[in-house]
Design a protein around this motif. Sequence first.
Motif: not given
Length: 226
Positions: A43-66, A68-72
């Motif tokens: 992803r890009s952040d302040h003009g730099k490309r950052i290689l980082q780890g992401f949990h595969w299964g999107l959990l939106p900021f408003w989710a109540k529990t984790k 939800m990420a099993y289906h996204t």
Amino acid sequence: MCGRYTLAVEEEDLIQPFGIDDVQYEITPRYNIAPTQTVAGVRSDHGKRILQGFHWGLLPFWAKTKRMAYHTFNARAESIDSKPAFRSAFPEKRMAVLADGFYEWTHEGEHKQPYRFRVKSRDVFAFAGLYDDWKSPEGELFTSCTIITTKPNSLTKKVHDRMPVILGEEELNIWLDPGVSDKDLLQGLLRPYEAEDMCSYPVSRSVGNVRNEGEELIEKIALNSK
């Protein structure tokens, strides 16, 4: 759908091709990456490309529990701006998942046969993705992602009715540019990749078990073998 893929490379194979400025995730060769695991993304952040780890299964900021990420773990390109799970991340929180191949399954006889798909012109390529940050009630920060899918090209449709969005170099530069916010322009990037620049071959059914790992999983097999 994209539910399993590979990134069987070393860190140095990613730095120059993707213009990475900051490495925050340790790369090791992986041959059977599955949803709910941690994956390598840019992803890009302040003009730099950052290689980082992401949990595969999107959990939106408003989710109540984790849970939800099993289906996204996948987001359909046609509905990312309308589905509640993804519209809060699109178009602001864009990222790319790095891969060197992906698997899809088809029915052949009594069994489901996996095929591995690759891009001919590049050893490593990028899936279009979205990410979001979620904070647990205990204050834990959880960064997760989804891989965007689209309709298949003439090669992948022989096996499956969806394929991950693969971004070319120019498309990747646009996708990762935080200064781009035109939804129509971004949606235009989410199209099937050129079939002529892809190849596929059958691999062992052992890849169907997420516990299996190893270079043998990406070897071409005869269809009458296991």
